[in-house]
Write an enzyme that holds these catalytic residues in place. Structure first.
Site, PDB file in Angstrom:
ATOM      1  N   PRO A  10     -52.591  24.319  30.088  1.00  8.73           N
ATOM      2  CA  PRO A  10     -52.737  23.572  31.338  1.00  8.73           C
ATOM      3  C   PRO A  10     -51.815  24.199  32.378  1.00  8.73           C
ATOM      4  O   PRO A  10     -50.644  24.461  32.100  1.00  8.73           O
ATOM      5  CB  PRO A  10     -52.284  22.161  30.962  1.00  8.73           C
ATOM      6  N   MET A  11     -52.359  24.467  33.561  1.00  9.82           N
ATOM      7  CA  MET A  11     -51.556  25.109  34.613  1.00  9.82           C
ATOM      8  C   MET A  11     -51.849  24.439  35.941  1.00  9.82           C
ATOM      9  O   MET A  11     -53.002  24.427  36.399  1.00  9.82           O
ATOM     10  CB  MET A  11     -51.881  26.608  34.711  1.00  9.82           C
ATOM     11  N   CYS A  95     -43.307  20.261  33.271  1.00  5.85           N
ATOM     12  CA  CYS A  95     -43.406  20.646  34.682  1.00  5.85           C
ATOM     13  C   CYS A  95     -42.014  20.667  35.324  1.00  5.85           C
ATOM     14  O   CYS A  95     -41.283  19.673  35.278  1.00  5.85           O
ATOM     15  CB  CYS A  95     -44.300  19.680  35.444  1.00  5.85           C
TER      16      CYS A  95
END
Length: 326
Positions: A10-11, A95
């Site tokens: 996931p980015m 994050c």
């Protein structure tokens, strides 16, 4: 040794829905994941969950990653996403954005292993009946690695099916190198499977990470944006079934990425293509030399820019493709 399970990371930003959908046209990875869905303290969960579509990367499964700091809301979001068809729900503890950490989410959870445990347990408890796995993706720490083991064990004891480790702290950001020795350390601490992530740009990197760390699977992020064939090349490296790299599918991938932005404003279409190109053109020294021709392009017609990008990229790739007999 067989091919490890390969995850598309996931980015936030670059790993957007159009990117995932386009990369799925090439494939090679075993599972994708959304960029994080933020669950704020005043969240209306049903509305937020509608942003998730499990079919974005069909037929490749797509997990949902969520981010927040309120256990009961994260549990509610997990349950709702499972009802929408999520094959896995992942907790974002990685994050590093100050906007995110300032609200107590993302990698800020690494400062409070107890809260990390409570959120993981709340999510895992509601997922238990459906047998859908809840997982945790985390960094090696916030300011430092002093709570490294505590955070890993908090995720495990909370009920995570597996953990993905990106071995940089929040303060490290994305500065190289990722400390793979921490993945090896985590493997010795955990009883559940461990997915290694960080600085994977080639099949050889995959093999080295597996050998150095003993991790159970591999997650690739920016390496897949630079080389969209990295998953197939990795499968070839390990003697598994794969699709050989070819220009037609590469061109289709770029065009698909563009087409998924076709309803966006003109400037957004061009900017998104430039963002994709800024990674693609890191693939070879020759492409790096040509990168400025793309990033300084001034024409305001997105379709003309698309054709220009494809032409330059093909030109820069040609020698590599010929030498590799693709």
């Amino acid at each position: 040794m067989g091919c490890p399970k390969l995850f598309l990371a996931p980015m936030e930003g670059v790993g957007s829905r159009p990117f995932r959908k386009a990369l799925a046209t090439i494939g090679g990875f075993d599972e994708a994941s959304t960029e994080f869905l933020r669950v704020p303290c005043n969240a209306h969960v049903p509305s937020l969950a509608k942003k998730y579509d499990p079919h974005d990367t069909f037929p490749i499964p797509q997990a949902a990653q969520i981010m927040g700091s309120v256990p009961h809301l994260m549990a509610e979001m997990t349950a709702t996403l499972i009802k929408r068809g999520a094959p896995r729900v992942d907790l974002n503890c990685g994050c590093p954005s100050n906007t995110v950490t300032g609200r107590g989410a993302g990698s800020s959870l690494l400062r409070t292993p107890q809260l990390l445990y409570e959120i993981t347990k709340a999510m895992a408890d509601v997922a238990l009946a459906s047998k859908i796995p809840v997982t945790v993706k985390l960094r090696s720490g916030f300011h430092d690695t002093s709570l490294f083991a505590d955070n890993l064990l908090a995720a495990q004891e909370g009920g995570a099916a597996f953990v993905t480790l990106h071995p940089r702290t929040k303060l490290d950001g994305y500065k190289p190198p990722a400390d793979w020795s921490l993945i090896a350390k985590a493997k010795k601490i955990l009883k559940i499977p461990l997915v290694g992530n960080g600085d994977i740009k080639s099949p050889q990197d995959v093999a080295r990470m597996l050998e150095m760390t003993g991790c159970d699977a591999i997650m690739i992020g920016r390496g897949a944006v630079i080389d969209p064939w990295i998953f197939h090349k990795t499968k070839a490296h390990f003697g598994c079934a794969y699709i050989p790299q070819n220009w037609e599918d590469t061109e289709n991938y770029i065009r698909s990425f563009f087409n998924f932005h076709i309803q966006c404003p003109v400037r957004t279409q061009i900017n998104q293509l430039k963002q994709l190109a800024s990674f693609l053109f890191q693939y070879t020294p020759r492409l790096m030399e040509l990168k400025a021709q793309i990033l300084t392009y001034r024409d305001q017609d997105p379709k003309q820019f698309l054709e220009h990008l494809i032409s330059i990229y093909h030109s820069g790739l040609s020698n590599t493709l010929i030498s590799q007999n693709y």
